[in-house]
Motif scaffolding. Sequence first.
Motif, PDB file in Angstrom:
ATOM      1  N   ASP A 115       0.665  -1.190  -0.033  1.00 58.20           N
ATOM      2  CA  ASP A 115      -0.020  -0.111   0.072  1.00 58.20           C
ATOM      3  C   ASP A 115       0.664   1.219   0.092  1.00 58.20           C
ATOM      4  OD1 ASP A 115       0.942  -0.413   2.563  1.00 58.20           O
ATOM      5  OD2 ASP A 115      -1.038  -0.252   3.622  1.00 58.20           O
ATOM      6  N   ILE A 116       2.065   1.251  -0.393  1.00 56.11           N
ATOM      7  CA  ILE A 116       2.862   2.352  -0.440  1.00 56.11           C
ATOM      8  C   ILE A 116       3.358   2.629  -1.767  1.00 56.11           C
ATOM      9  CG2 ILE A 116       5.069   3.200   0.647  1.00 56.11           C
ATOM     10  CD1 ILE A 116       4.828   1.617   2.920  1.00 56.11           C
ATOM     11  N   ASP A 117       3.155   3.744  -2.330  1.00 56.94           N
ATOM     12  CA  ASP A 117       3.669   4.099  -3.813  1.00 56.94           C
ATOM     13  C   ASP A 117       4.783   4.584  -3.643  1.00 56.94           C
ATOM     14  OD1 ASP A 117       3.730   5.083  -6.287  1.00 56.94           O
ATOM     15  OD2 ASP A 117       1.514   5.452  -6.521  1.00 56.94           O
ATOM     16  N   ILE A 118       5.953   4.235  -3.920  1.00 51.51           N
ATOM     17  CA  ILE A 118       7.227   4.891  -3.615  1.00 51.51           C
ATOM     18  C   ILE A 118       7.227   5.776  -5.024  1.00 51.51           C
ATOM     19  CG2 ILE A 118       9.718   4.539  -4.144  1.00 51.51           C
ATOM     20  CD1 ILE A 118       9.700   2.279  -2.395  1.00 51.51           C
ATOM     21  N   ALA A 119       6.633   5.541  -6.186  1.00 51.20           N
ATOM     22  CA  ALA A 119       6.891   6.369  -7.309  1.00 51.20           C
ATOM     23  C   ALA A 119       6.298   7.546  -7.126  1.00 51.20           C
ATOM     24  CB  ALA A 119       6.307   5.789  -8.606  1.00 51.20           C
ATOM     25  N   ALA A 120       5.048   7.573  -6.381  1.00 45.18           N
ATOM     26  CA  ALA A 120       4.408   9.179  -5.862  1.00 45.18           C
ATOM     27  C   ALA A 120       5.071   9.573  -4.874  1.00 45.18           C
ATOM     28  CB  ALA A 120       2.913   8.819  -5.697  1.00 45.18           C
ATOM     29  N   LEU A 121       5.504   8.895  -4.099  1.00 45.45           N
ATOM     30  CA  LEU A 121       6.527   9.575  -2.866  1.00 45.45           C
ATOM     31  C   LEU A 121       7.558  10.249  -3.620  1.00 45.45           C
ATOM     32  CD1 LEU A 121       6.151   6.995  -0.138  1.00 45.45           C
ATOM     33  CD2 LEU A 121       4.614   8.823  -0.346  1.00 45.45           C
ATOM     34  N   ALA A 122       8.263   9.771  -4.471  1.00 47.93           N
ATOM     35  CA  ALA A 122       9.666  10.013  -4.793  1.00 47.93           C
ATOM     36  C   ALA A 122       9.645  11.466  -5.498  1.00 47.93           C
ATOM     37  CB  ALA A 122      10.053   9.184  -5.924  1.00 47.93           C
ATOM     38  N   ILE A 123       8.439  11.890  -5.914  1.00 47.30           N
ATOM     39  CA  ILE A 123       8.196  13.134  -6.706  1.00 47.30           C
ATOM     40  C   ILE A 123       7.988  14.148  -5.626  1.00 47.30           C
ATOM     41  CG2 ILE A 123       8.050  12.511  -9.077  1.00 47.30           C
ATOM     42  CD1 ILE A 123       5.049  12.721  -8.774  1.00 47.30           C
ATOM     43  N   GLU A 124       7.576  13.812  -4.674  1.00 53.64           N
ATOM     44  CA  GLU A 124       7.306  14.852  -3.420  1.00 53.64           C
ATOM     45  C   GLU A 124       8.451  15.354  -2.748  1.00 53.64           C
ATOM     46  OE1 GLU A 124       3.441  15.166  -1.072  1.00 53.64           O
ATOM     47  OE2 GLU A 124       3.166  13.270  -2.003  1.00 53.64           O
ATOM     48  N   ASP A 125       9.156  16.202  -2.856  1.00 57.30           N
ATOM     49  CA  ASP A 125      10.685  16.540  -2.481  1.00 57.30           C
ATOM     50  C   ASP A 125      10.478  17.196  -1.258  1.00 57.30           C
ATOM     51  OD1 ASP A 125      13.357  15.962  -2.599  1.00 57.30           O
ATOM     52  OD2 ASP A 125      13.733  16.914  -4.308  1.00 57.30           O
ATOM     53  N   PHE A 126      11.417  16.851  -0.257  1.00 56.18           N
ATOM     54  CA  PHE A 126      11.419  17.826   0.757  1.00 56.18           C
ATOM     55  C   PHE A 126      13.006  18.191   1.046  1.00 56.18           C
ATOM     56  CE2 PHE A 126       7.701  15.080   2.193  1.00 56.18           C
ATOM     57  CZ  PHE A 126       6.853  16.130   2.121  1.00 56.18           C
ATOM     58  N   PRO A 127      13.109  19.522   1.423  1.00 55.06           N
ATOM     59  CA  PRO A 127      14.486  19.916   1.765  1.00 55.06           C
ATOM     60  C   PRO A 127      15.133  19.119   2.951  1.00 55.06           C
ATOM     61  CG  PRO A 127      13.098  21.565   2.577  1.00 55.06           C
ATOM     62  CD  PRO A 127      12.072  20.568   1.770  1.00 55.06           C
ATOM     63  N   ILE A 128      16.238  18.937   2.790  1.00 56.07           N
ATOM     64  CA  ILE A 128      17.131  18.269   3.816  1.00 56.07           C
ATOM     65  C   ILE A 128      17.937  19.354   4.691  1.00 56.07           C
ATOM     66  CG2 ILE A 128      18.638  16.368   4.598  1.00 56.07           C
ATOM     67  CD1 ILE A 128      16.257  15.403   3.342  1.00 56.07           C
ATOM     68  N   ASP A 129      17.540  19.498   5.838  1.00 50.09           N
ATOM     69  CA  ASP A 129      18.218  20.628   6.703  1.00 50.09           C
ATOM     70  C   ASP A 129      19.428  19.931   7.498  1.00 50.09           C
ATOM     71  OD1 ASP A 129      16.693  22.779   5.574  1.00 50.09           O
ATOM     72  OD2 ASP A 129      15.153  22.028   6.586  1.00 50.09           O
ATOM     73  N   ALA A 130      18.968  18.653   8.009  1.00 47.99           N
ATOM     74  CA  ALA A 130      19.988  17.901   8.932  1.00 47.99           C
ATOM     75  C   ALA A 130      20.284  16.556   8.558  1.00 47.99           C
ATOM     76  CB  ALA A 130      19.675  18.152  10.226  1.00 47.99           C
ATOM     77  N   GLU A 131      21.519  16.279   8.642  1.00 44.75           N
ATOM     78  CA  GLU A 131      21.830  14.809   8.100  1.00 44.75           C
ATOM     79  C   GLU A 131      22.501  14.141   9.433  1.00 44.75           C
ATOM     80  OE1 GLU A 131      22.651  14.953   3.154  1.00 44.75           O
ATOM     81  OE2 GLU A 131      24.270  14.033   4.781  1.00 44.75           O
ATOM     82  N   ILE A 132      22.059  13.223  10.021  1.00 46.80           N
ATOM     83  CA  ILE A 132      22.413  12.788  11.340  1.00 46.80           C
ATOM     84  C   ILE A 132      22.992  11.367  10.892  1.00 46.80           C
ATOM     85  CG2 ILE A 132      22.305  11.884  13.662  1.00 46.80           C
ATOM     86  CD1 ILE A 132      21.842  14.930  12.833  1.00 46.80           C
ATOM     87  N   ASP A 133      24.505  11.159  11.166  1.00 51.95           N
ATOM     88  CA  ASP A 133      25.392   9.828  10.839  1.00 51.95           C
ATOM     89  C   ASP A 133      25.078   9.126  11.950  1.00 51.95           C
ATOM     90  OD1 ASP A 133      26.918   7.862  10.404  1.00 51.95           O
ATOM     91  OD2 ASP A 133      28.766   9.412   9.788  1.00 51.95           O
ATOM     92  N   TYR A 134      24.459   7.905  11.883  1.00 54.77           N
ATOM     93  CA  TYR A 134      24.331   7.012  13.171  1.00 54.77           C
ATOM     94  C   TYR A 134      25.244   5.881  13.397  1.00 54.77           C
ATOM     95  CZ  TYR A 134      20.673   4.591  10.672  1.00 54.77           C
ATOM     96  OH  TYR A 134      19.877   3.890   9.718  1.00 54.77           O
ATOM     97  N   HIS A 135      26.159   5.743  12.283  1.00 54.87           N
ATOM     98  CA  HIS A 135      26.746   4.301  12.033  1.00 54.87           C
ATOM     99  C   HIS A 135      27.238   4.054  13.216  1.00 54.87           C
ATOM    100  CE1 HIS A 135      30.370   6.751  11.632  1.00 54.87           C
ATOM    101  NE2 HIS A 135      31.177   5.579  11.876  1.00 54.87           N
ATOM    102  N   ARG A 136      27.735   4.663  14.090  1.00 56.48           N
ATOM    103  CA  ARG A 136      28.213   4.084  15.420  1.00 56.48           C
ATOM    104  C   ARG A 136      27.355   3.534  16.452  1.00 56.48           C
ATOM    105  NH1 ARG A 136      31.839   9.334  16.784  1.00 56.48           N
ATOM    106  NH2 ARG A 136      33.728   8.639  16.019  1.00 56.48           N
ATOM    107  N   VAL A 137      25.969   3.534  16.011  1.00 56.13           N
ATOM    108  CA  VAL A 137      24.869   2.794  16.980  1.00 56.13           C
ATOM    109  C   VAL A 137      24.247   2.016  15.973  1.00 56.13           C
ATOM    110  CG1 VAL A 137      24.805   4.596  18.807  1.00 56.13           C
ATOM    111  CG2 VAL A 137      23.364   4.925  16.482  1.00 56.13           C
ATOM    112  N   ALA A 138      24.490   1.720  14.650  1.00 57.22           N
ATOM    113  CA  ALA A 138      23.806   0.730  13.590  1.00 57.22           C
ATOM    114  C   ALA A 138      23.407  -0.186  14.353  1.00 57.22           C
ATOM    115  CB  ALA A 138      24.455   0.863  12.527  1.00 57.22           C
ATOM    116  N   GLU A 139      24.179  -0.995  15.173  1.00 56.93           N
ATOM    117  CA  GLU A 139      23.534  -2.178  15.523  1.00 56.93           C
ATOM    118  C   GLU A 139      22.699  -1.865  16.601  1.00 56.93           C
ATOM    119  OE1 GLU A 139      24.961  -5.271  14.661  1.00 56.93           O
ATOM    120  OE2 GLU A 139      25.757  -4.035  13.217  1.00 56.93           O
ATOM    121  N   GLN A 140      22.603  -0.957  17.367  1.00 56.35           N
ATOM    122  CA  GLN A 140      21.309  -0.771  18.289  1.00 56.35           C
ATOM    123  C   GLN A 140      20.058  -0.525  17.592  1.00 56.35           C
ATOM    124  OE1 GLN A 140      24.182   1.914  20.959  1.00 56.35           O
ATOM    125  NE2 GLN A 140      22.172   1.980  21.861  1.00 56.35           N
TER     126      GLN A 140
END
Length: 305
Positions: free
Chosen positions: A225-250
């Motif tokens: 029930d999720i239409d990725i094609a429709a979602l992909a064209i609704e663009d949102f600005p990205i103002d913060a990127e959080i790199d969480y690789h150190r806790v990826a296992e958690q």
Amino acid sequence: MPAYSPHLRGYYGERFIPVENRKFTILSVLAHPDDESFGMGGSLALYATRGAAVHLVCATRGEVGEVGPEYLQDYASIGELREAELRCASGHLGLAGVYFMDYRDSGMPGSLDNQHPQALAAQPLEQVAARVAQYIRKIRPQVVVTFDPIGGYHHPDHVAMHKATVLAFELAGDPSFSGDGDKTLPPYQPQKLYFHTISRRWMRTMVRLMPLMGKNPNKWGRNGDIDIAALAIEDFPIDAEIDYHRVAEQKKAASACHASQGGMMLDLGVFRWLFKLMVTDTDYFMRAVPPPGGRKEKDLFEGVG
Ligand SMILES: [Zn+2]
């Protein structure tokens, strides 16, 4: 300087949590058990590890989720099972508190579950917002995070919590808002409001690749029930990127707690290898308050004083 340890709570060696007694607090406002782990769980775990108090308000117990009978043997209801799954996940993420608002899960648009009198999607926005505002006044977070304006993929409960949180953010600091229930709480204004969003680059790549692999990008997810094609064209600005690789296992361990919802893997089939290649242990956020501008942030507490 000691080596970084994801298990050492209260270690402030990372540059953005100053060594002092100030309690950095973040409140995540979501709709269902699993939204936290399948969504911004990496960031929540990261901040908990770095000594912040990380709280989660969950509007429902995911009562409408599809659950195989094998998962229900020890539970009286789907809600009870999914609450237990969330409590399991919150342990892995290091959450300081989990609070249920006791609304009922709504289905996707058009579902009859939307009309249930307790359905979250059927509640007046002002009432839900008033209750979220009370949580803000009680928990006093500097940073509030919730869903993006389309709730990630147009789930009515996600959209409802997005709207309620935006309004609650204002209400909490408004002295003329008399509160809901406990009226003795003083006004409190958080400093930052973020919306978690999904990488459009990832979605657009999936839209191109799925047909090559015999999958329909208009029918993604466990229930198709999720239409990725429709979602992909609704663009949102990205103002913060959080790199969480150190806790990826958690995050992985927390996701696995939601076994009744497919755990980490959403019926990826042959996509599993591709998904692994494309997942970058990064959470993406739009910033609503203060208004965005300038450089992309790497820390949700940036500028918090
Ligand atoms: Zn959800």
